[in-house]
Structure formats: structure tokens, C-alpha cells
Design a protein around this motif. Structure first.
Motif, PDB file in Angstrom:
ATOM      1  N   LYS A 161       0.814  -1.215   0.000  1.00 54.27           N
ATOM      2  CA  LYS A 161       0.000   0.000   0.000  1.00 54.27           C
ATOM      3  C   LYS A 161       0.848   1.265   0.000  1.00 54.27           C
ATOM      4  O   LYS A 161       0.531   2.244  -0.682  1.00 54.27           O
ATOM      5  CB  LYS A 161      -0.923  -0.012   1.223  1.00 54.27           C
ATOM      6  CG  LYS A 161      -1.924   1.120   1.256  1.00 54.27           C
ATOM      7  CD  LYS A 161      -2.852   0.978   2.452  1.00 54.27           C
ATOM      8  CE  LYS A 161      -3.874   2.109   2.489  1.00 54.27           C
ATOM      9  NZ  LYS A 161      -4.791   1.980   3.658  1.00 54.27           N
ATOM     10  N   PHE A 162       1.937   1.251   0.748  1.00 50.97           N
ATOM     11  CA  PHE A 162       2.803   2.430   0.792  1.00 50.97           C
ATOM     12  C   PHE A 162       3.404   2.718  -0.580  1.00 50.97           C
ATOM     13  O   PHE A 162       3.508   3.872  -1.008  1.00 50.97           O
ATOM     14  CB  PHE A 162       3.913   2.206   1.831  1.00 50.97           C
ATOM     15  CG  PHE A 162       4.968   3.272   1.828  1.00 50.97           C
ATOM     16  CD1 PHE A 162       4.732   4.504   2.427  1.00 50.97           C
ATOM     17  CD2 PHE A 162       6.192   3.069   1.195  1.00 50.97           C
ATOM     18  CE1 PHE A 162       5.698   5.495   2.417  1.00 50.97           C
ATOM     19  CE2 PHE A 162       7.159   4.054   1.185  1.00 50.97           C
ATOM     20  CZ  PHE A 162       6.918   5.274   1.798  1.00 50.97           C
ATOM     21  N   LYS A 171       2.126   1.936  -3.492  1.00 53.44           N
ATOM     22  CA  LYS A 171       1.094   2.475  -4.380  1.00 53.44           C
ATOM     23  C   LYS A 171       0.865   3.965  -4.129  1.00 53.44           C
ATOM     24  O   LYS A 171       0.773   4.759  -5.080  1.00 53.44           O
ATOM     25  CB  LYS A 171      -0.207   1.703  -4.187  1.00 53.44           C
ATOM     26  CG  LYS A 171      -0.144   0.254  -4.654  1.00 53.44           C
ATOM     27  CD  LYS A 171      -1.461  -0.459  -4.409  1.00 53.44           C
ATOM     28  CE  LYS A 171      -1.387  -1.923  -4.845  1.00 53.44           C
ATOM     29  NZ  LYS A 171      -2.654  -2.647  -4.603  1.00 53.44           N
ATOM     30  N   ASN A 172       0.756   4.363  -2.910  1.00 50.62           N
ATOM     31  CA  ASN A 172       0.568   5.790  -2.594  1.00 50.62           C
ATOM     32  C   ASN A 172       1.754   6.624  -3.055  1.00 50.62           C
ATOM     33  O   ASN A 172       1.598   7.748  -3.550  1.00 50.62           O
ATOM     34  CB  ASN A 172       0.354   5.964  -1.093  1.00 50.62           C
ATOM     35  CG  ASN A 172      -0.922   5.306  -0.612  1.00 50.62           C
ATOM     36  OD1 ASN A 172      -1.872   5.138  -1.394  1.00 50.62           O
ATOM     37  ND2 ASN A 172      -0.963   4.930   0.652  1.00 50.62           N
ATOM     38  N   PHE A 173       2.958   6.090  -2.900  1.00 47.35           N
ATOM     39  CA  PHE A 173       4.154   6.823  -3.309  1.00 47.35           C
ATOM     40  C   PHE A 173       4.168   7.042  -4.825  1.00 47.35           C
ATOM     41  O   PHE A 173       4.472   8.136  -5.319  1.00 47.35           O
ATOM     42  CB  PHE A 173       5.390   6.055  -2.845  1.00 47.35           C
ATOM     43  CG  PHE A 173       6.680   6.794  -3.054  1.00 47.35           C
ATOM     44  CD1 PHE A 173       7.177   7.626  -2.067  1.00 47.35           C
ATOM     45  CD2 PHE A 173       7.395   6.676  -4.244  1.00 47.35           C
ATOM     46  CE1 PHE A 173       8.358   8.314  -2.250  1.00 47.35           C
ATOM     47  CE2 PHE A 173       8.573   7.364  -4.440  1.00 47.35           C
ATOM     48  CZ  PHE A 173       9.057   8.191  -3.423  1.00 47.35           C
ATOM     49  N   ARG A 179       1.607   7.075  -6.885  1.00 53.14           N
ATOM     50  CA  ARG A 179       0.553   8.002  -7.294  1.00 53.14           C
ATOM     51  C   ARG A 179       0.967   9.445  -7.051  1.00 53.14           C
ATOM     52  O   ARG A 179       0.643  10.337  -7.844  1.00 53.14           O
ATOM     53  CB  ARG A 179      -0.737   7.689  -6.536  1.00 53.14           C
ATOM     54  CG  ARG A 179      -1.408   6.378  -6.945  1.00 53.14           C
ATOM     55  CD  ARG A 179      -2.821   6.289  -6.385  1.00 53.14           C
ATOM     56  NE  ARG A 179      -3.444   4.996  -6.617  1.00 53.14           N
ATOM     57  CZ  ARG A 179      -3.507   4.028  -5.738  1.00 53.14           C
ATOM     58  NH1 ARG A 179      -2.999   4.224  -4.527  1.00 53.14           N
ATOM     59  NH2 ARG A 179      -4.074   2.877  -6.036  1.00 53.14           N
ATOM     60  N   LYS A 180       1.666   9.702  -5.965  1.00 52.39           N
ATOM     61  CA  LYS A 180       2.066  11.074  -5.665  1.00 52.39           C
ATOM     62  C   LYS A 180       3.071  11.621  -6.667  1.00 52.39           C
ATOM     63  O   LYS A 180       3.084  12.824  -6.943  1.00 52.39           O
ATOM     64  CB  LYS A 180       2.645  11.144  -4.255  1.00 52.39           C
ATOM     65  CG  LYS A 180       1.609  10.980  -3.161  1.00 52.39           C
ATOM     66  CD  LYS A 180       2.246  11.089  -1.787  1.00 52.39           C
ATOM     67  CE  LYS A 180       1.209  10.910  -0.690  1.00 52.39           C
ATOM     68  NZ  LYS A 180       1.816  11.009   0.664  1.00 52.39           N
TER      69      LYS A 180
END
Length: 657
Positions: free
Chosen positions: A139-140, A142-144, A146-147
């Protein structure tokens, strides 16, 4: 964010000392100040799940093998690490597959390195010729991604290794040659290790020959349901001190059981199955699920133990009487038991046998004869009293007494009774009077005097005259001679007034309390005292005062109480002009310090008086007193000499008496 600028040199190679320009890296910037990437992304790791198809040669069971990996990307320095998780019974070296470092792109772009923009989901990535297929990430990560603006692909499917799948299906359908039935005892051990229930027990064997009641301590170990018993041996029991009454083991309920053959008691029963009479005979084994040949043994559990229960310890009936606090909390928590009424297991104390001593034989003192009955090796009797030996050595109470007798010739005889506080002895001295018809001197030597009227030859110790029996007005029977105490010296009266707990008649509070009870006669008392004081001096002599108090209180006050009241309200004497008071103080000091070297001091005074004038100067007297360690202070000695006290032969002796 622009990291560096590349300026190509000859042949496209970067020049030495020049900055190298790479592509733009779009990292999320921290708010506030622009910090370097190695600071902004410190301890941040991107994790990707990937797999690799490893071809297997020369093996019929499998053509390829699926191997799973974890790809870690560190944004702080663009380094990459590949790790292969452990798979049980794989037979392959697993762990770190590629150590952490920067990895270059495959040719023809091998002059550049992998960055975060080269990673995504459901793509293939090549490291040193190995093609890794990334199918998912955490999950981390994926968020990274996207940012920083990376468009994520949908997650891929992870294939299953065909060989492991076939092996799992085979193991599920194949029965083991040796059947196995698991017994999980580790959970009980880990949960209750070190926890022990403790019961205080009693085995009453008094019904058998030479039997007795024995106190036991039962320990129940919750980790493996075993029991051990220790015996509490009383002092001087005559038994050997054994470590255990029952060694730690499981305690059967119906013991002692019979003997069993080796291997007869087992946890499981295995049956041998015959395969038939065919050419290919197959032998197999199976567990006896009905357990027909199993021997049932019932052992004591924690649920069988409670206060008041009687358990069978290899044929001995043991009663559980009490338990400790941990055992109570355990049963309260697990079984909800609230009543823990203990049973008295201590034996009743034996009847106290009265110890009788033989009567006194008349040889020696009673105390010495009794010592021979108390021990085989008699200890000498301590003559000094415990209550008076400390701090009272040399303290003597002196009373002036008169002999009570029917003989007219002995009616006027006066005596001095001395009581020694350190050992409770008593002596009687008769002063010498000229032309009295009596020689005087020592009437009774120093000894302990028994109270009159006691039996001589008896088992109990006799009672002796104590200091509490002596006070002014008391009647004392000394070996058949009855004395009445008329007065006491100044030291004795002061001592009695300081120790009113032992001499209640010397307490001014108790004496005044008796006078307050005659408050109804207050008017009559004033009239009597006014009539007695004719000169209006507001003073009366002691004898008149004594007679008035006896008449008013109807003889309720003793002579000692009247003397205490008179001393409390007496007219104070002039300390500077009364020489007799100084002499009394000197006598009291000499008595307290037990000064007895009077003859030496008088002889020295006579020797110094060479002119036979019977008078010595003050400085010579001071020198002689100090040389003989005269126990008087310098001030008191100076006051005596300032009063012109002449130290004569007889006068000096009068001072020291």
C-alpha cells in the motif's frame, strides 16, 4: 526536480569533473524547505512482489519452477535489493538474491540506472539477464507512485508452481505408513509453567500401632498434572529428615494398581493390517480408534482437589485442610469457588503437666536447692534483683523503728533498719545508748528476711520482705520481732517520693485525694487550725499537724502520707545559713558513693595536726579530701569550709555518719 546536468565529452562519455545530466526525477517534495532526496526519503522503501520462471532441465516431474521474490527500491539513493523468501523443503539456496546497489538498465541503455519511474505493477523488469515479473506491491508503494504521477496498472495474477501443486495433492491422498496421532502438551506447559497449587494436608495414622498425625504439604504442578508431597517434621520428632514424602509423579486415584507388562501402557494402539494371499502382498498400519486394549488409568486432576477432600495417596487417606492465596485465586477464577473454609489440622496442645518440686530439705538456701531440680548442671542463683541491680548499687534505705513488745524494759528500744536495694537484703542495727542496759550494735546481720508465718519445708519458694513493705507507720515482723517504722532519713524520703509507683503512700496526689474526700468538713478544719495557731503565724509543728489530720480523716491517712503532705507544705529552710542542711547533703553524697575510707581520712587529719590543736587550715583539708577521693563537689566542700566547720577527731566522724 533537476538532479544534475550532463555535458558529453569525446565519444559521448562524460568529462571528468563535470556534472552528469540524467533525466528529470519527479519525487514528492516536502513542504517548507527544499531538502536533498537522501534526507527527504531516509528509511523509506518501496516493496514490489515479483516472480521468476526458472527452467528445469533433465527432469521429468517439472519443466519450469516458479520462484517468488521481493524487490526493494530505496528512493534515497536509487539502490535496489532482491530477496527470495524462505520456502520449506525447497532444496534451493534462498535469501538475498541481489545485494543492495544501483543496477544499470539492460543494453543498449546500460549507461543509465534504474529509477523509480521504471517501476510499475504488472510489468517485466530485467536485472542482469533475469526477467522478473512484477504482479503487485504494498500500500505504501502504491501511494508513493501516485504522488509522483505514475499511473498504476491493475495487479496481475501470481501463477502457482506446478510441482508444488502436484506434491500437495499427492500428500493429501497418500496415507502415512506409520500412523501418527498428535498429543499437544506444549500449550499446557507454556501456559502453566512455574504455577503450582499448594495444599496443607493431614494424614491421621493414629489408629495404627505406633501411628501418629502427620502434617503434609501437597504441591500440584499445573504444567503437567503431577503431584509431590513433603512432610513437615516437628522438632525432636525422632524421624529421619527426608526430602520428599512422595516424589513428583502423576497420582492415581485407585492406587496401588497392579503391575503391567513393558509397553502395555501406551498413548496409542497401532494395528497391523494383512494385505491378503496374493502375490503382491501389501502391508499397512492403522490406529485402533476404538482403543479396545487400552488400560484406563484415572489420575488426580486440579478439579479433584478442594478443601475438605480426602485423597488416596497409595493407600493412605490424606485430608486437604488449607491452601495458600495463589491456590484460592486460581480456583476462584477457573471454577468460581468462593468458600475456602479451612479445617483445623494442628493437633490439640497436650495437657500442661504441673511441675512439682520436692520440698526444701534445709541444706543451703531455698534458691540453691531449687537450682538442683531445674537442671543437671545447677547454675548459681543470681543474688542481685533484676529490677534493682542496675543503677541502685549501694543505695540503702534507712528507717528508724521501735520494737513492739509486751516487756516494759524493751518498749523504749530504738533501731535502725537498713534495706539494700541491689539484692533485697535487710539489716537491723541498735544504736548504743549509755546506761540503757543494752550493749547495742548489730541486731541482725545483712540477709534476706522471710515474711513471718510461712512454712519452712515446702516446695514453693518463700516470700521475702520487699521494699514496698517498708514505709513510715508500717509494722514489719523480722524473724518474730515486730517493729514499727517511725521515720526515715532524707535520702530515703526523697527516693520514695521519686518512685511513687512502688511507694504509693509517698504520692502527694493520692494523699491529697483522700483529703478532698473530707470536703464537707472544710469549715470545721479551718476552725481547728485557727484555734491551734494562737500566735497567728500560719504555721504549726509537725506533731500537732499529724494529730489534727488523724482526727479529721478518722485515721484514714497513714503516717507516711501525713509525712508526705507535711514535706510538701513545709517552710523552706535558708540554704545559706543552715549548716545542718549542708551536713545532710554531704551525708547523702557519701551514702550514694559508698565512701568507707573514714578511718584513713581521720588518721591523715590527725597526722597533719602536728601541733595537736584539733584544727586544720582549709587548704590542707581540701588537699586531704582530694587525695582520698572524697566524693563531694568543690562547691559543696567550699560551703562546708566557709561555715567554719572544724574537722576534729570526733567531729569529722560525726560528719561522715
Amino acid at each position: 526536480m533537476l538532479v544534475s546536468e550532463e555535458k558529453p565529452g569525446i565519444g559521448g562519455e562524460p568529462l571528468i569533473g563535470q556534472k552528469v545530466k540524467t533525466k528529470y526525477r519527479i519525487y514528492p517534495k516536502g513542504e517548507g524547505t527544499d531538502v536533498p532526496s537522501w534526507v527527504a526519503f531516509d528509511r523509506q522503501v518501496l516493496c514490489f512482489d515479483a516472480y521468476l520462471e526458472d527452467k528445469v532441465r533433465d527432469k521429468s516431474q517439472e519443466i519450469y519452477r516458479i520462484r517468488f521474490y521481493k524487490i526493494y527500491f530505496y528512493p534515497e539513493d536509487d539502490t535496489i535489493e532482491v530477496y527470495e523468501p524462505q520456502v520449506k523443503n525447497s532444496g534451493l539456496p534462498q535469501g538475498t538474491f541481489i545485494r543492495r546497489h544501483r543496477i544499470s538498465l539492460p543494453p543498449p541503455n546500460d549507461d543509465q540506472f534504474y529509477t523509480v519511474c521504471d517501476f510499475n505493477i504488472n510489468i517485466d523488469i530485467i536485472f542482469y539477464g533475469w526477467t522478473f515479473k512484477i504482479y503487485d506491491c504494498d500500500k505504501f508503494t502504491k501511494n508513493f507512485l501516485r504522488k509522483i504521477g505514475v499511473k498504476l496498472n491493475p495487479p496481475g495474477q501470481c501463477p502457482q508452481d506446478p510441482y508444488l501443486k502436484m506434491r500437495k495433492e499427492t500428500l493429501e491422498h497418500v496415507e502415512p505408513l506409520r500412523p501418527y496421532e498428535s498429543f499437544d502438551t506444549r500449550r499446557q506447559f507454556l501456559e502453566y509453567n512455574g504455577k503450582v497449587l499448594r495444599f496443607f494436608c493431614l494424614w491421621d495414622d493414629s489408629g495404627s500401632l505406633f501411628g501418629e498425625r502427620r502434617e503434609l504439604v501437597l504441591h500440584y504442578f499445573l504444567s503437567d498434572d503431577t503431584v509431590e508431597i513433603k512432610e513437615i517434621l516437628p522438632e525432636n520428632s525422632g524421624r529421619d529428615a527426608k526430602l520428599f514424602f512422595l516424589r513428583r509423579s502423576k497420582l492415581p486415584k485407585y492406587g496401588p494398581p497392579g503391575l503391567h507388562q513393558p509397553g502395555q501402557i501406551t498413548d496409542r494402539s497401532v494395528l497391523n493390517v494383512f494385505g491378503g494371499l496374493s502375490n503382491k502382498q501389501m502391508y499397512s498400519y492403522m490406529l485402533d480408534k476404538y482403543k479396545l486394549g487400552k488400560i484406563d488409568q484415572a489420575f488426580y486432576k486440579d478439579s479433584d482437589l478442594f478443601l475438605g477432600a480426602t485423597i488416596n495417596v497409595w493407600g493412605r487417606k490424606v485430608v486437604l485442610c488449607d491452601c495458600d492465596e495463589f491456590t484460592k485465586s486460581y480456583y476462584k477464577t477457573k471454577y468460581g469457588i468462593e468458600n475456602f473454609t479451612s479445617i483445623s489440622y494442628k493437633p490439640r496442645p497436650p495437657p500442661k503437666i504441673e511441675r512439682k518440686f520436692p520440698p526444701y530439705t534445709g541444706f543451703g538456701s531455698e534458691e540453691d536447692s531449687l537450682r538442683s531440680c531445674l537442671s543437671l548442671k545447677p547454675v548459681p542463683y543470681q543474688k542481685f534483683s533484676k529490677e534493682d541491680s542496675y543503677g541502685n548499687i549501694g543505695n540503702i534505705l534507712r528507717f528508724f523503728a521501735r520494737l513492739i513488745t509486751a516487756k516494759c524494759a524493751d518498749a523504749d528500744r530504738k533501731f535502725i533498719i537498713s534495706y539494700f536495694l541491689n539484692d533485697g537484703t535487710l539489716s537491723v542495727f541498735e544504736p548504743i545508748e549509755r546506761n540503757s542496759g543494752y550493749t547495742g550494735g548489730l541486731f541482725l546481720k545483712r540477709s534476706r528476711v522471710k515474711k513471718f508465718g510461712q512454712e519452712v519445708f515446702k516446695s514453693e519458694l518463700s516470700e521475702y520482705i520487699k521494699v514496698q513493705d517498708l514505709y513510715v507507720g508500717a509494722k514489719v515482723n523480722v524473724n518474730g520481732n515486730l517493729f514499727v517504722l517511725l521515720n526515715a532519713d532524707e535520702y530515703t524520703l526523697n527516693y520514695m517520693e521519686k518512685n511513687v509507683d512502688r511507694f504509693p503512700f509517698s504520692s502527694i496526689e493520692l494523699a491529697l485525694q483522700k483529703l478532698k474526700e473530707e470536703e464537707s468538713k472544710s469549715t470545721k478544719i479551718r476552725q481547728v487550725f485557727s484555734a491551734t495557731d494562737c500566735n497567728h503565724t500560719k504555721m504549726v509543728d509537725f506533731n500537732t499537724f499529724r494529730d489534727l489530720l488523724l482526727d479529721i480523716t478518722v485515721n484514714r491517712l497513714t503516717d507516711q502520707e501525713i509525712l508526705t503532705i507535711a514535706r510538701h507544705y513545709r517552710v523552706p529552710a535558708d540554704m545559706g545559713s543552715d549548716g545542718n542542711l549542708l551536713i545532710a547533703q554531704a551525708q547523702e553524697k557519701l551514702k550514694k558513693n559508698m565512701f568507707e575510707h573514714f578511718d584513713r581520712l581521720i588518721s591523715s587529719c590527725v597526722y597533719e595536726d602536728r601541733k595537736k590543736k584539733n584544727v586544720l587550715p582549709s587548704r590542707d583539708i581540701k588537699r586531704l579530701c582530694k587525695s582520698h577521693r572524697f566524693p563531694l563537689t568543690d562547691d559543696l566542700l567550699e560551703n562546708l569550709l566557709s561555715r567554719d566547720v572544724k574537722i576534729l577527731g570526733s567531729g569529722c566522724h560525726h560528719l561522715f555518719l
